[in-house]
Design a protein around this motif. Structure first.
Motif, PDB file in Angstrom:
ATOM      1  N   ASN A  29       0.814  -1.202   0.000  1.00 39.22           N
ATOM      2  CA  ASN A  29       0.000   0.000   0.000  1.00 39.22           C
ATOM      3  C   ASN A  29       0.855   1.262   0.000  1.00 39.22           C
ATOM      4  N   THR A  30       1.589   1.439  -1.078  1.00 37.96           N
ATOM      5  CA  THR A  30       2.376   2.645  -1.295  1.00 37.96           C
ATOM      6  C   THR A  30       2.017   3.162  -2.680  1.00 37.96           C
ATOM      7  N   PRO A  31       2.265   4.431  -2.958  1.00 32.47           N
ATOM      8  CA  PRO A  31       2.005   4.913  -4.315  1.00 32.47           C
ATOM      9  C   PRO A  31       2.737   4.089  -5.378  1.00 32.47           C
ATOM     10  N   LYS A  32       4.007   3.791  -5.135  1.00 37.14           N
ATOM     11  CA  LYS A  32       4.773   2.985  -6.094  1.00 37.14           C
ATOM     12  C   LYS A  32       4.169   1.593  -6.234  1.00 37.14           C
ATOM     13  N   GLY A  33       3.799   0.984  -5.114  1.00 37.02           N
ATOM     14  CA  GLY A  33       3.225  -0.355  -5.145  1.00 37.02           C
ATOM     15  C   GLY A  33       1.932  -0.421  -5.932  1.00 37.02           C
ATOM     16  N   VAL A  34       1.059   0.561  -5.732  1.00 35.24           N
ATOM     17  CA  VAL A  34      -0.212   0.588  -6.451  1.00 35.24           C
ATOM     18  C   VAL A  34       0.024   0.897  -7.934  1.00 35.24           C
ATOM     19  N   ALA A  35       0.983   1.771  -8.230  1.00 38.92           N
ATOM     20  CA  ALA A  35       1.300   2.074  -9.627  1.00 38.92           C
ATOM     21  C   ALA A  35       1.806   0.821 -10.333  1.00 38.92           C
ATOM     22  N   ILE A  36       2.645   0.057  -9.672  1.00 43.29           N
ATOM     23  CA  ILE A  36       3.153  -1.188 -10.253  1.00 43.29           C
ATOM     24  C   ILE A  36       2.014  -2.182 -10.459  1.00 43.29           C
ATOM     25  N   LYS A  37       1.149  -2.317  -9.453  1.00 42.73           N
ATOM     26  CA  LYS A  37       0.001  -3.229  -9.594  1.00 42.73           C
ATOM     27  C   LYS A  37      -0.869  -2.811 -10.773  1.00 42.73           C
ATOM     28  N   SER A  38      -1.094  -1.503 -10.908  1.00 43.02           N
ATOM     29  CA  SER A  38      -1.952  -1.034 -12.002  1.00 43.02           C
ATOM     30  C   SER A  38      -1.306  -1.321 -13.360  1.00 43.02           C
ATOM     31  N   MET A  39       0.008  -1.147 -13.464  1.00 42.80           N
ATOM     32  CA  MET A  39       0.688  -1.432 -14.726  1.00 42.80           C
ATOM     33  C   MET A  39       0.671  -2.930 -15.039  1.00 42.80           C
ATOM     34  N   GLU A  40       0.799  -3.758 -14.023  1.00 44.25           N
ATOM     35  CA  GLU A  40       0.707  -5.208 -14.240  1.00 44.25           C
ATOM     36  C   GLU A  40      -0.682  -5.579 -14.744  1.00 44.25           C
ATOM     37  N   CYS A  41      -1.705  -4.964 -14.166  1.00 47.04           N
ATOM     38  CA  CYS A  41      -3.076  -5.215 -14.628  1.00 47.04           C
ATOM     39  C   CYS A  41      -3.223  -4.820 -16.094  1.00 47.04           C
ATOM     40  N   LEU A  42      -2.721  -3.658 -16.454  1.00 50.16           N
ATOM     41  CA  LEU A  42      -2.834  -3.208 -17.840  1.00 50.16           C
ATOM     42  C   LEU A  42      -2.014  -4.095 -18.774  1.00 50.16           C
ATOM     43  N   ASN A  44      -1.327  -7.190 -18.422  1.00 48.11           N
ATOM     44  CA  ASN A  44      -1.991  -8.486 -18.532  1.00 48.11           C
ATOM     45  C   ASN A  44      -3.447  -8.367 -18.996  1.00 48.11           C
ATOM     46  N   LYS A  45      -3.852  -7.155 -19.335  1.00 45.61           N
ATOM     47  CA  LYS A  45      -5.229  -6.874 -19.765  1.00 45.61           C
ATOM     48  C   LYS A  45      -6.252  -7.326 -18.724  1.00 45.61           C
ATOM     49  N   ASP A  46      -5.890  -7.155 -17.464  1.00 49.37           N
ATOM     50  CA  ASP A  46      -6.780  -7.456 -16.334  1.00 49.37           C
ATOM     51  C   ASP A  46      -7.482  -6.153 -15.949  1.00 49.37           C
ATOM     52  N   PHE A  47      -8.475  -5.777 -16.744  1.00 49.07           N
ATOM     53  CA  PHE A  47      -9.146  -4.496 -16.542  1.00 49.07           C
ATOM     54  C   PHE A  47      -9.990  -4.488 -15.273  1.00 49.07           C
ATOM     55  N   LYS A  48     -10.495  -5.644 -14.863  1.00 51.77           N
ATOM     56  CA  LYS A  48     -11.231  -5.724 -13.600  1.00 51.77           C
ATOM     57  C   LYS A  48     -10.270  -5.443 -12.435  1.00 51.77           C
ATOM     58  N   GLY A  49      -9.088  -6.048 -12.500  1.00 52.91           N
ATOM     59  CA  GLY A  49      -8.082  -5.804 -11.464  1.00 52.91           C
ATOM     60  C   GLY A  49      -7.700  -4.334 -11.389  1.00 52.91           C
ATOM     61  N   TYR A  50      -7.596  -3.704 -12.556  1.00 53.56           N
ATOM     62  CA  TYR A  50      -7.265  -2.281 -12.605  1.00 53.56           C
ATOM     63  C   TYR A  50      -8.360  -1.460 -11.933  1.00 53.56           C
ATOM     64  N   THR A  51      -9.623  -1.753 -12.291  1.00 51.32           N
ATOM     65  CA  THR A  51     -10.720  -0.949 -11.719  1.00 51.32           C
ATOM     66  C   THR A  51     -10.879  -1.198 -10.219  1.00 51.32           C
ATOM     67  N   ASP A  52     -10.417  -2.348  -9.744  1.00 48.40           N
ATOM     68  CA  ASP A  52     -10.447  -2.593  -8.298  1.00 48.40           C
ATOM     69  C   ASP A  52      -9.451  -1.699  -7.562  1.00 48.40           C
ATOM     70  N   LEU A  53      -8.497  -1.124  -8.282  1.00 49.07           N
ATOM     71  CA  LEU A  53      -7.511  -0.219  -7.679  1.00 49.07           C
ATOM     72  C   LEU A  53      -7.946   1.243  -7.730  1.00 49.07           C
ATOM     73  N   MET A  54      -9.109   1.511  -8.326  1.00 49.09           N
ATOM     74  CA  MET A  54      -9.581   2.890  -8.505  1.00 49.09           C
ATOM     75  C   MET A  54     -10.134   3.471  -7.207  1.00 49.09           C
ATOM     76  N   TYR A  55      -9.965   4.779  -7.077  1.00 49.28           N
ATOM     77  CA  TYR A  55     -10.477   5.511  -5.917  1.00 49.28           C
ATOM     78  C   TYR A  55     -11.971   5.769  -6.060  1.00 49.28           C
ATOM     79  N   PHE A  56     -12.691   5.523  -4.978  1.00 47.55           N
ATOM     80  CA  PHE A  56     -14.092   5.922  -4.855  1.00 47.55           C
ATOM     81  C   PHE A  56     -14.260   6.541  -3.478  1.00 47.55           C
ATOM     82  N   SER A  57     -14.963   7.666  -3.429  1.00 42.18           N
ATOM     83  CA  SER A  57     -15.159   8.352  -2.148  1.00 42.18           C
ATOM     84  C   SER A  57     -16.090   7.548  -1.251  1.00 42.18           C
ATOM     85  N   LYS A  58     -16.108   7.920  -0.003  1.00 41.17           N
ATOM     86  CA  LYS A  58     -16.994   7.269   0.960  1.00 41.17           C
ATOM     87  C   LYS A  58     -18.447   7.401   0.502  1.00 41.17           C
ATOM     88  N   LYS A  59     -18.783   8.571  -0.031  1.00 41.97           N
ATOM     89  CA  LYS A  59     -20.142   8.803  -0.517  1.00 41.97           C
ATOM     90  C   LYS A  59     -20.448   7.888  -1.709  1.00 41.97           C
TER      91      LYS A  59
END
Length: 141
Positions: A29-42, A44-59
């Motif tokens: 859970n670091t900016p670098k770690g999440v950036a690496i995870k997102s690039m791995e998802c892209l 590997n064309k794991d678009f669901k994995g990528y969207t699971d890393l997206m920010y959503f507000s509490k609302k």
């Protein structure tokens, strides 16, 4: 012999500490770690994995159906965009972190990306902390 054994134990301890420190770099859970995870998802064309890393507000999270719908919509857009990008530049072959800038609960990780057609590009991955303190990809900016 006693000194040699003590020396070996000392070296092993140093190596284990170095592995613990460097092994945790770029992961979790670091900016670098999440950036690496997102690039791995892209990559590997794991678009669901990528969207699971997206920010959503509490609302946003109060309406799970809306969040799921938004994720599915984003997955479709990513799939189309990557198909078009693959035709012209190729798929992602490799990537590396160029720079990380963190300020409070926001961060930008600059990534160098190389395609299978040897096209080179630099992208910025914007991140922010969610209400749980987890770094997420900020697609809203």
């Amino acid at each position: 012999m006693k000194r040699f054994l003590l020396f070996v134990v000392f070296i092993v301890a140093i190596v284990l500490c170095a592995l613990a420190v460097f092994g945790s770099c770029g992961s979790g859970n670091t900016p670098k770690g999440v950036a690496i995870k997102s690039m791995e998802c892209l990559k590997n064309k794991d678009f669901k994995g990528y969207t699971d890393l997206m920010y959503f507000s509490k609302k946003d999270l109060e309406n799970p159906e809306k969040v799921q719908s938004e994720k599915e919509s984003c997955q479709g857009l990513l799939q189309k965009a990557f198909a078009q990008e693959a035709e012209s530049k190729g798929n992602i072959k490799d990537y590396s972190i160029v720079k990380q800038m963190v300020e409070d609960s926001a961060a930008v990780v600059k990534m160098a990306v190389v395609s299978t057609k040897d096209e080179k590009d630099t992208i910025d991955i914007k991140l922010r902390k969610d209400d749980n303190g987890d770094w997420k990809i900020d697609t809203k900016k």
